[in-house]
Design a protein around this motif. Structure first.
Motif, mmCIF file in Angstrom:
data_model
loop_
_atom_site.group_PDB
_atom_site.id
_atom_site.type_symbol
_atom_site.label_atom_id
_atom_site.label_comp_id
_atom_site.label_asym_id
_atom_site.label_seq_id
_atom_site.Cartn_x
_atom_site.Cartn_y
_atom_site.Cartn_z
ATOM 1 N N ASN A 195 50.884 49.045 28.013
ATOM 2 C CA ASN A 195 51.512 48.546 29.238
ATOM 3 C C ASN A 195 50.490 47.920 30.167
ATOM 4 O O ASN A 195 50.730 46.877 30.774
ATOM 5 C CB ASN A 195 52.249 49.679 29.959
ATOM 6 N N LYS A 196 49.305 48.559 30.240
ATOM 7 C CA LYS A 196 48.250 47.995 31.096
ATOM 8 C C LYS A 196 47.810 46.645 30.536
ATOM 9 O O LYS A 196 47.557 45.705 31.283
ATOM 10 C CB LYS A 196 47.052 48.938 31.165
ATOM 11 N N LEU A 197 47.719 46.576 29.214
ATOM 12 C CA LEU A 197 47.284 45.326 28.571
ATOM 13 C C LEU A 197 48.284 44.199 28.855
ATOM 14 O O LEU A 197 47.895 43.064 29.147
ATOM 15 C CB LEU A 197 47.135 45.547 27.062
ATOM 16 N N LEU A 198 49.567 44.544 28.800
ATOM 17 C CA LEU A 198 50.597 43.529 29.077
ATOM 18 C C LEU A 198 50.441 42.971 30.484
ATOM 19 O O LEU A 198 50.550 41.766 30.720
ATOM 20 C CB LEU A 198 51.994 44.148 28.939
ATOM 21 N N LYS A 199 50.154 43.873 31.421
ATOM 22 C CA LYS A 199 49.974 43.449 32.820
ATOM 23 C C LYS A 199 48.775 42.500 32.918
ATOM 24 O O LYS A 199 48.827 41.479 33.610
ATOM 25 C CB LYS A 199 49.765 44.710 33.678
ATOM 26 N N VAL A 200 47.693 42.849 32.197
ATOM 27 C CA VAL A 200 46.497 41.991 32.230
ATOM 28 C C VAL A 200 46.812 40.624 31.621
ATOM 29 O O VAL A 200 46.399 39.583 32.143
ATOM 30 C CB VAL A 200 45.314 42.662 31.483
ATOM 31 N N LEU A 201 47.575 40.620 30.517
ATOM 32 C CA LEU A 201 47.925 39.346 29.876
ATOM 33 C C LEU A 201 48.710 38.471 30.859
ATOM 34 O O LEU A 201 48.560 37.255 30.893
ATOM 35 C CB LEU A 201 48.775 39.572 28.621
ATOM 36 N N GLU A 202 49.545 39.110 31.654
ATOM 37 C CA GLU A 202 50.359 38.369 32.615
ATOM 38 C C GLU A 202 49.527 37.865 33.796
ATOM 39 O O GLU A 202 49.573 36.696 34.154
ATOM 40 C CB GLU A 202 51.458 39.283 33.139
ATOM 41 N N ASP A 203 48.709 38.769 34.371
ATOM 42 C CA ASP A 203 47.933 38.407 35.582
ATOM 43 C C ASP A 203 46.663 37.633 35.246
ATOM 44 O O ASP A 203 46.089 36.987 36.107
ATOM 45 C CB ASP A 203 47.501 39.680 36.342
ATOM 46 N N ARG A 204 46.171 37.766 34.010
ATOM 47 C CA ARG A 204 44.904 37.183 33.563
ATOM 48 C C ARG A 204 43.733 37.667 34.425
ATOM 49 O O ARG A 204 42.751 36.979 34.665
ATOM 50 C CB ARG A 204 45.003 35.665 33.534
ATOM 51 N N ARG A 205 43.876 38.856 34.949
ATOM 52 C CA ARG A 205 42.814 39.571 35.666
ATOM 53 C C ARG A 205 43.219 41.039 35.759
ATOM 54 O O ARG A 205 44.384 41.375 35.522
ATOM 55 C CB ARG A 205 42.561 38.982 37.047
ATOM 56 N N VAL A 206 42.255 41.874 36.131
ATOM 57 C CA VAL A 206 42.539 43.318 36.213
ATOM 58 C C VAL A 206 42.439 43.741 37.670
ATOM 59 O O VAL A 206 41.442 43.443 38.336
ATOM 60 C CB VAL A 206 41.483 44.132 35.434
ATOM 61 N N PHE A 207 43.466 44.419 38.141
ATOM 62 C CA PHE A 207 43.401 44.948 39.504
ATOM 63 C C PHE A 207 43.055 46.431 39.459
ATOM 64 O O PHE A 207 43.612 47.171 38.649
ATOM 65 C CB PHE A 207 44.738 44.740 40.220
ATOM 66 N N PHE A 208 42.126 46.812 40.316
ATOM 67 C CA PHE A 208 41.702 48.220 40.358
ATOM 68 C C PHE A 208 42.170 48.877 41.649
ATOM 69 O O PHE A 208 42.366 48.216 42.662
ATOM 70 C CB PHE A 208 40.176 48.307 40.310
ATOM 71 N N GLU A 209 42.301 50.206 41.548
ATOM 72 C CA GLU A 209 42.609 50.971 42.761
ATOM 73 C C GLU A 209 41.631 52.121 42.845
ATOM 74 O O GLU A 209 41.177 52.618 41.819
ATOM 75 C CB GLU A 209 44.021 51.553 42.675
ATOM 76 N N SER A 210 41.304 52.520 44.080
ATOM 77 C CA SER A 210 40.449 53.693 44.249
ATOM 78 C C SER A 210 40.702 54.285 45.621
ATOM 79 O O SER A 210 40.781 53.549 46.614
ATOM 80 C CB SER A 210 38.978 53.291 44.142
ATOM 81 N N ALA A 211 40.825 55.629 45.651
ATOM 82 C CA ALA A 211 41.025 56.303 46.931
ATOM 83 C C ALA A 211 39.780 56.135 47.800
ATOM 84 O O ALA A 211 39.827 56.321 49.013
ATOM 85 C CB ALA A 211 41.302 57.773 46.684
ATOM 86 N N TYR A 212 38.656 55.778 47.204
ATOM 87 C CA TYR A 212 37.404 55.642 47.936
ATOM 88 C C TYR A 212 37.216 54.236 48.499
ATOM 89 O O TYR A 212 36.254 53.974 49.182
ATOM 90 C CB TYR A 212 36.212 55.959 47.023
#
Ligand SMILES: Nc1ncnc2c1ncn2[C@@H]1O[C@H](COP(=O)(O)OP(=O)(O)O)[C@@H](O)[C@H]1O
Ligand SMILES: [Mg+2]
Length: 357
Positions: A195-212
């Motif tokens: 599922n994460k890979l599909l999102k990357v294929l769609e966005d053509r970039r990776v979004f990160f999240e961090s509580a910090y």
């Protein structure tokens, strides 16, 4: 009175001096011990690097050009059509084990780079991963496929850790940016990763999240703010390979890829593989051996394996040519014959010379 004070001062100065002197000495000896142990480990590592066993024959004779992949003309044509030219597409290669899927995938980017109008730059990368060893971790502390954020809590006393700065770490999708990401055994990819890979294929970039992460934190370097705001680049073409059937691959990923099918290899294909392998290795093989191996090898990899074992058998006897006898011995000994013992036929003249298991 003054002299008592002076003596006391002198005494404490001496004690403090001795304390710092001992600390300095112990720190120095700690550093020395560390240096010594690092030197020993480096020497051991260098020693290990000097030892090389020969790579397996299946690797040595791996096709170096698409034209060397036998029996997959349609599939090769389809891969070329999908990846060459101005608009390369994502691809899934289906097919049984050992029929040339990985070999074709490894050559595909090289072919695409040569094509007219290709968007792949000359230095575009081919990144190879295997879904069966992709670690899947719910908290995404380390994600070698998609990438992850190294949060201060895991960084310990490092410079970023003490400054409380979350550090994005690139995964394979980013390493393949501008090139090809090959996922072998893509059917084994855990669904969360898929599922994460599909999102990357769609966005053509990776979004990160961090509580910090705090967008107003001036301690955080600009490039990290940039990554959290705009994502990490991950624009690549995917080649997946699988031994599973289409029904076992999630529709979501299938619908984004061109599906290409590699055939099981025929006896005639396997004969050609044996001949080309023996030519490349400059070993001589009797026609009887070629015929026997091609009948029992399940696929191309199998054929190369059997050929190697038969060659080793001939080598043990000091013979340079692989004969039907060597092939027969290998097929029997390694149980390629479904538990039956091959007793030979017209081609195998002398059965009594089969070596015992
Ligand atoms: N179609 C083929 N043509 C030539 N050699 C092949 C073919 N299929 C397999 N081989 C041999 O078997 C080895 C393994 O093939 P590989 O591409 O890894 O198979 P797969 O990925 O389909 O399991 C190759 O290095 C090559 O020596
Ligand atoms: Mg493979």
């Amino acid at each position: 009175m003054t002299s008592i004070i002076t003596i006391t001062q002198l005494f404490f100065t001496l004690i403090i001096g001795m304390y710092f002197f001992t600390r300095l000495k112990s720190e120095k000896s700690d550093t020395h011990l560390l240096d010594e142990s690092a030197k020993k480990s480096k020497a051991r590592l260098d020693e290990m690097r000097r030892i090389h066993l020969r790579e397996p024959l299946t690797e040595t004779v791996r096709p170096k050009d698409m034209s060397e992949i036998i029996g997959q003309e349609e599939g090769i044509r389809a891969i070329t059509a999908a990846l060459c030219g101005p608009h390369p597409q994502h691809v899934i290669i289906y097919g049984p084990a050992g029929v040339g899927k990985t070999a074709a995938a490894r050559l595909a980017l090289g072919e695409a780079k040569k094509s007219v109008g290709t968007p792949f730059l000359r230095n575009a990368k081919f990144i190879e991963t295997d879904a069966t060893i992709m670690r899947c971790d719910e908290r995404s502390i380390a994600d070698p496929l998609i990438g992850s954020v190294h949060d201060p809590i895991y960084q310990g006393a490092g410079a970023y850790g003490t400054a409380g700065i979350p550090q994005p770490k690139a995964g394979a999708v980013t390493k393949a940016h501008g090139g090809v990401l090959f996922i072998d055994e893509i059917g084994e990819l855990p669904s969360s990763q898929l599922n994460k890979l599909l999102k990357v294929l769609e966005d053509r970039r990776v979004f990160f999240e961090s509580a910090y992460y705090n967008e107003f934190d001036k301690n955080i370097p600009d490039y990290i703010h940039d990554i959290f705001k705009n994502g990490m680049p991950a624009d690549f073409r995917l080649i997946g390979a699988t031994t599973k059937g289409g029904d076992d691959i999630p529709e979501a990923i299938r619908s984004r890829c061109i599906e290409i099918f590699f055939n099981p290899l025929t006896c005639a294909d396997i004969e050609k593989i044996i001949v080309s392998t023996s030519n490349r290795l400059k070993i001589s093989v009797d026609s009887g051996a070629i015929e026997l191996i091609s009948q029992y090898a399940k696929n191309g990899r199998d054929a190369v394996k059997i050929l190697q074992m038969a060659k080793n058998n001939a080598f043990l006897d000091g013979r340079g040519t692989i004969t039907a006898r060597d092939a027969l011995w290998t097929l029997n000994t390694c149980r390629y014959t479904n538990g039956r013992l091959l007793t030979g036929d017209d081609r195998i003249v002398d059965i009594s010379i089969i070596k015992p298991n």
